[in-house]
Scaffold this active site. Structure first.
Site, short mmCIF file in Angstrom:
data_model
loop_
_atom_site.label_atom_id
_atom_site.label_comp_id
_atom_site.label_asym_id
_atom_site.label_seq_id
_atom_site.Cartn_x
_atom_site.Cartn_y
_atom_site.Cartn_z
CB VAL A 37 -28.10 30.91 -71.15
CG1 VAL A 37 -29.22 30.62 -70.16
CG2 VAL A 37 -26.79 30.34 -70.66
CG HIS A 38 -32.29 31.04 -76.16
ND1 HIS A 38 -31.62 29.91 -76.53
CD2 HIS A 38 -33.52 30.93 -76.72
CE1 HIS A 38 -32.40 29.15 -77.28
NE2 HIS A 38 -33.56 29.73 -77.41
NE ARG A 39 -35.02 26.43 -75.03
CZ ARG A 39 -35.48 26.66 -76.24
NH1 ARG A 39 -36.56 27.41 -76.42
NH2 ARG A 39 -34.93 26.15 -77.30
NE ARG A 81 -36.13 35.13 -73.85
CZ ARG A 81 -37.33 35.46 -73.41
NH1 ARG A 81 -37.50 35.91 -72.20
NH2 ARG A 81 -38.39 35.32 -74.16
CG ASP A 126 -30.97 27.58 -72.47
OD1 ASP A 126 -30.58 27.96 -73.58
OD2 ASP A 126 -31.34 28.37 -71.57
#
Ligand code: UD1
Ligand code: UDP
Length: 355
Positions: free
Chosen positions: A202-204, A235, A277
């Site tokens: 997950v990084h969006r 992030r 994502d």
């Protein structure tokens, strides 16, 4: 031809791995790293394990607001283009490093080539969508990964110098797969050899910068009875901490640092399901024929959904649960992203332009 290639973020190192290698057989390349990604596991590891040529310059820009990051990259890139006077500036994908290179090259006496042109998510809230549209519209040479991407360009009036070469990430995967099998010990290291597991990333910003979405994603992964391996982008780690979700994530998931490409494709190939994502990972799941559950409402890789192997679930708990219980299965042997010779074709097109 003198080519000045610009990279800066993880997926661009994977793309440059195959393109630089091929380019250098026929052209002179100067490789510039903007420094957008700088952590060892987001940057150096790729250069080391994939044998990507050392960047000739690292601008060391680092993390900043969008405007500051892009502007500082532009200032330095302008000086380099001025000094080295390349025939072509080559940029990849849709990051701020891509946009900075595009804006600089488009106003100087050099041609701009864009690898991964024509992709659209049709969601302008994504910084990447803005970056890719702007880059395509100032590019002189556009290398698309699929027919659909050619269609997007056409519908925006871009029809000249569009070359549908296929996806360079397919080349990269084919090229690194064997090396990964020989070198990666990640399955042993995480004691996953005999276990069914899910692999998640997950990084969006849409998922990480929204507490509710991030919490739902973590809770949905934690609810699955199988082990879930999540190499966390910095992030994401930062937001898990900020939203007080880190303890749950650490307790319920196998939360690890980001891993190198060879380890990551090994983890992907052996996973029951990939939950992500990421743009690149949706495609890699497709190439490896592993079911992909995409934590987004739209994708710039719709061919993977059309083939049946990818499903878009957003951050909706019910949809995630349904997809994990009944994973999507690809029912097609279509190959919408070329035949694994994109880097060779890019090199050839540039050669023709130089004669
Ligand atoms: C960037 C790209 C995104 C791409 C992703 C690949 C843009 C707008 N976004 O997102 O399209 O999918 O790379 O991974 O270009 N950080 C570190 N160490 C690093 C790099 C970043 O700790 O080496 C942290 C910093 O806190 C930074 C945050 O991660 O503020 C985000 O980094 P940034 O490069 O701005 O965007 P990504 O989310 O990595
Ligand atoms: N990747 C990796 N290690 C990880 C996570 C991803 O090597 O821990 C690779 C992955 O195989 C793919 C690329 O990084 O080639 C995707 O990058 P990312 O998801 O950061 O960016 P996106 O493709 O969404 O722009």
């Amino acid at each position: 031809m003198n080519v000045l290639s610009v990279v800066g973020a993880r997926p661009q190192f994977v793309k440059a791995f195959v393109v630089s290698r091929e380019l250098r057989t026929q052209h002179d390349e100067l490789l510039v790293h903007t420094g957008q990604h700088y952590d060892e596991e987001l940057s150096d590891v790729f250069f080391e394990e994939l044998g990507i040529p050392e960047p000739d310059f690292n601008l060391g820009i680092g993390s900043k607001s969008h405007a500051k990051q892009t502007a500082q990259m532009m200032t330095d890139l302008e000086d380099l283009v001025d000094d080295y006077d390349p025939d072509v500036v080559l940029c990849y994908g849709d990051t701020n490093s891509t946009l900075a290179a595009a804006l600089v090259a488009s106003k100087m006496d050099t041609q701009l080539a864009h690898v991964e042109a024509g992709l659209r998510s049709f969601n302008r809230e994504m910084p990447e969508e803005v970056n890719r549209i702007l880059t395509d519209h100032v590019s002189d040479i556009l290398f698309t990964p699929s027919e659909r991407a050619v269609g997007h360009l056409e519908s925006e009036g871009i029809t000249e110098n569009v070359h549908n070469v296929g996806d360079v990430m397919y080349d990269a995967l084919l090229s690194a797969r064997e090396k990964a099998t020989g070198q990666s010990t990640i399955l042993e290291d995480l004691a996953l050899e005999d276990e069914e597991y899910l692999l998640a990333t997950v990084h969006r910003p849409r998922n990480t910068d929204n507490r509710e979405r991030l919490e739902t994603i973590i809770a949905s992964l934690a609810a699955d009875p199988r082990r879930v391996v999540l190499p966390a982008h910095p992030r994401t780690l930062d937001r898990l901490e900020r939203y007080d979700l880190l303890e749950t994530a650490e307790d319920e998931l196998t939360l690890i640092d980001p891993v190198g490409y060879l380890d990551f494709i090994t983890l992907q190939a052996d996973a029951e399901i990939i939950v992500t994502d990421s743009g690149g990972i949706q495609k890699e799941a497709f190439f490896l024929d592993v079911p992909c559950v995409t934590l987004r409402e739209e994708t710039e890789w719709p061919e993977t959904v059309d083939a049946g192997g990818n499903v878009l679930v957003g951050a909706n708990a019910d949809a995630i649960e349904r997809a994990l219980t009944n994973p999507p299965q690809s029912s097609s042997d279509a190959r919408p992203y070329g035949d694994g010779t994109a880097a060779k074709q890019i090199t050839r097109v540039l050669r023709k332009l130089s004669t």
